[in-house]
Every structure is written in C-alpha cells, then in structure tokens.
Design a protein around this motif. Structure first.
Motif, PDB file in Angstrom:
ATOM      1  N   THR A   1       0.853  -1.200   0.000  1.00 18.60           N
ATOM      2  CA  THR A   1       0.000   0.000   0.000  1.00 18.60           C
ATOM      3  C   THR A   1       0.887   1.249   0.000  1.00 18.60           C
ATOM      4  O   THR A   1       2.083   1.171   0.314  1.00 18.60           O
ATOM      5  CB  THR A   1      -0.865   0.029   1.277  1.00 18.60           C
ATOM      6  OG1 THR A   1       0.036   0.106   2.397  1.00 18.60           O
ATOM      7  CG2 THR A   1      -1.743  -1.203   1.383  1.00 18.60           C
TER       8      THR A   1
ATOM      9  N   ALA B   1      -1.968   1.988  -7.761  1.00 14.87           N
ATOM     10  CA  ALA B   1      -2.428   2.909  -6.707  1.00 14.87           C
ATOM     11  C   ALA B   1      -1.240   3.558  -5.991  1.00 14.87           C
ATOM     12  O   ALA B   1      -1.284   4.742  -5.635  1.00 14.87           O
ATOM     13  CB  ALA B   1      -3.314   2.160  -5.710  1.00 14.87           C
TER      14      ALA B   1
ATOM     15  N   ASP C   1       0.117   6.225  -8.297  1.00 14.27           N
ATOM     16  CA  ASP C   1      -0.811   7.356  -8.275  1.00 14.27           C
ATOM     17  C   ASP C   1      -0.615   8.185  -7.002  1.00 14.27           C
ATOM     18  O   ASP C   1      -0.594   9.421  -7.042  1.00 14.27           O
ATOM     19  CB  ASP C   1      -2.240   6.783  -8.357  1.00 14.27           C
ATOM     20  CG  ASP C   1      -3.270   7.877  -8.457  1.00 14.27           C
ATOM     21  OD1 ASP C   1      -3.031   8.822  -9.223  1.00 14.27           O
ATOM     22  OD2 ASP C   1      -4.296   7.799  -7.757  1.00 14.27           O
TER      23      ASP C   1
ATOM     24  N   ALA D   1      -0.938   4.128 -14.534  1.00 12.09           N
ATOM     25  CA  ALA D   1      -1.332   4.862 -13.326  1.00 12.09           C
ATOM     26  C   ALA D   1      -1.324   6.371 -13.560  1.00 12.09           C
ATOM     27  O   ALA D   1      -2.092   7.099 -12.940  1.00 12.09           O
ATOM     28  CB  ALA D   1      -0.386   4.509 -12.176  1.00 12.09           C
TER      29      ALA D   1
END
Ligand SMILES: NC(=O)CC[C@H](N)C(=O)O
Length: 353
Positions: free
Chosen positions: A198, A227, A230, A251
């Motif tokens: 993450t 993610a 990003d 992304a």
C-alpha cells in the motif's frame, strides 16, 4: 514413436519427444535468444506461459544456479528443437514439462502469424494427443490471471543492502534478481515490497525513489502497484522496467495493449531519440504502452516503433520496456541504473583514503 504432444489453439496437435514428463497448459510464446536459457527459464515474467526456444540447441553450457533470476523455473513448460540432458534433468527435477524433437520453426511461424495462443502439453510414456487438447482447452487468457502477482512476488518485505547511497522502494511484481543486484551493486539499499504493498507501506520505508519491477501477465491487473504510483506521482522520483514501465504509464493516465506475439530475445534494437544511438537489448514482453499519458517517448524499437523508454522531467520518472540488467548481456544499457540513482539524488559512497 512420439511420447509427447503439443496442442495449439488453432486445432493442430504436434508430436514431440518427452524430456521432462507431465501435463500442463499456458500461453504459447517464443524467444529468439541464443544464450541465457537459465535466465529465461527462471525469469518470473514467464509465469503461465509455455516458452519455445527458436534457437535449435538449448543447454550447451550446462546449468548453474548462480545464473538463475529467481529460485524456481517460471514458465509452465519448455519447447526446443533439441534440449541437452543437463537442461532436461533440471526441468524434470523441478516438475516442469519439457519437450523437444519438434519443428520449432513451425511453432514460431504460427505464433508470428496468429499471435500468442493457448497451448496444452502432455509428455511421458502414457501421454495422448487428447490429454494435450484437454489441457489446451482449459488454458485461460493471460488477462484472466488477475492475481498473478501473488504467484511471483515476495510475501513479506525484505531489504537487500547496498552501501546506503540511496533507499529504493522496489515493488516486486515478479522481479528478476539481477534488477535488485544492479541497484545494490551501485550502493543502493533496496527495500523489496510485495506486489500488493500500500502507499503506507511505501511511506514507512521513506524511499528516495520508487521502483516498479518487471512481472508476468496483464499490467492492468496490478491495481495495487498502480495505486502506489498514483499516490506518489510528483512527490517521489519513479523508475520502472518492463511491467514497471506499463504500470507507471497506466497509473499516470496512459494505457497499454496486448501485442500480437510480443518481443522475446536478446537482440532487439532500440533507438534513443535524443542521441540517435541504437543499442541491442534483451526483451521479454507481450504487452506494450500505446498511450503514454503525460510521459515523453525517449526510446523506440527499431523493428516496430513501439515505446521502449519514457520519461518526465516534471514528474521525475524514467522507465524502460526492455531489460537493461540483462544477463548474460548485452550490457549496453546498464547505465539506466546510474540514471535511476541520479534521480534519487544518491550520495556517492565516501572514497576510502
Ligand atoms: N518482463 C516483463 O516485465 C513483462 C511485462 C508484461 N507481463 C508483458 O508481458 O508485457
């Protein structure tokens, strides 16, 4: 008499000789590489594929684990005109089916004309053509392997220490060992994070640069890595190789598409648009960037003009579609790793007196 069968999606079943028994299925691809068979067979980007070697003799300098790119054999099966006993025994020991004594020119021509396709293999004393067809019919398209990252990534973070010149957070989507060692040899400490890390996991490492590795399958399935890109776009320098280039581009608002038969080999010519220079490169990919989003094309493939290098000075991004770390070579593009560490503003190690 044949004791191995290769079933192709176009309905053909080819006869071959079993060198390592078993039944399996995967997307049929080919590499034109004439060296580097140990590196190819342990490259995690080959997961869920059946690898055909177009070079007629594979294995003539033995098998040594020092040359492996990961701990296991990654393609689901290997096909060659002739495999040496060394390679056949290695693959049998790893339970990876292998076949030879087949016209690999026919396979390569088929893949070039019809594209990478579903394939089934049945090899060994009891194998039948029907077994191979059954395997082929059960073969899923590459993009349906939505969680392929889980098969090839570390499951827990690890650190590969260099000399402390920079901290690299490397998202392991199936990284080749030599990408990591190319960074540690230049003094970087590489924090290897799972493919589904993450943004918080990356922040915990407090890296100088984010690096997205190579990996198998459809880059659009690597949603966690996208993610992360990003989340840090514009705040952290970024670099990527192969799947890494594709993930970073998607992304940032670009897109990728599947190629008909891809690029796999060790002599793919790439032109650098700024210097005009052409270098020979190692490649292994079936997808390509088609919309580069905010990134500028810096390098292209001389054969088909596909995107081979991208960058953005605004966003501090630099990527390559090919493999600069290539072992056993060519090593013409190793300088990429120096550029990555420049992006990270790495502090060179203090020279000893
Ligand atoms: N070597 C790689 O990273 C391959 C990237 C991607 N899976 C492709 O096939 O295009």
């Amino acid at each position: 008499m044949s004791d191995a069968y290769i079933a192709l999606a176009d309905g053909r079943v080819l006869e071959a000789r079993a060198r390592s028994p078993g039944r399996t299925r995967g997307e049929l691809v080919f590499t034109t590489a004439y060296t580097g068979y140990e590196e190819s067979l342990t490259d995690p980007s080959y997961a869920e594929q059946i690898l055909t070697f177009s070079y007629p003799l594979i294995g003539n300098y033995g098998v040594r684990s020092e040359r492996f790119e990961s701990e296991s054999v990654q393609p689901r099966a290997a096909i060659a005109r002739e495999l040496t006993d060394d390679v056949a025994e290695w693959l049998a020991g790893e339970d990876v089916p292998a076949v030879d004594h087949v016209d690999t020119r026919e396979i390569v021509t088929t893949v070039r004309e019809e594209g990478a396709m579903a394939c089934g293999i049945a090899a060994g004393p009891d194998a039948t053509p029907e077994d191979a067809v059954e395997e082929m019919e059960a073969c899923k398209p590459m993009s349906d392997h939505v969680d392929i990252g889980a098969q090839v990534s570390v499951s827990e973070p690890t650190v590969q220490e260099g000399d402390g010149v920079a901290d690299v957070a490397l998202i392991d989507c199936g990284a080749k060992g030599s990408i990591i060692s190319s960074l540690t040899e230049r003094g970087a400490d590489v924090h290897v994070l799972p493919y589904d890390a993450t943004p918080e996991d990356v922040a915990d490492v407090d890296p100088d640069v984010l690096f997205v590795s190579n990996g198998p399958g459809d880059p659009e399935n690597f949603v966690a890595a996208q993610a992360v890109v990003d989340a840090f776009a514009g705040d952290l320098p970024m670099a990527g190789i192969c799947l890494g280039q594709q993930v970073i581009t998607s992304a940032l608002g670009g897109s990728t598409e599947k190629m008909a038969f891809g690029h796999r080999g060790v002599n793919q010519p790439v032109r650098d648009l700024r210097s005009g220079k052409v270098v020979m490169t190692t490649q292994n990919h079936g997808y390509t960037v088609d919309d580069t989003g905010p990134l500028e094309v810096t390098q292209v493939n001389v054969n088909d003009d596909t995107v081979e290098g991208l960058d953005s000075t605004d966003l501090d991004v630099i990527t390559r579609q090919y493999h600069p770390e290539a072992n056993p070579g060519p090593h013409d593009s190793l300088g990429f790793f120096d550029e990555v560490l420049e992006l990270a503003e790495a502090t060179p190690p203090v020279a000893a007196d």
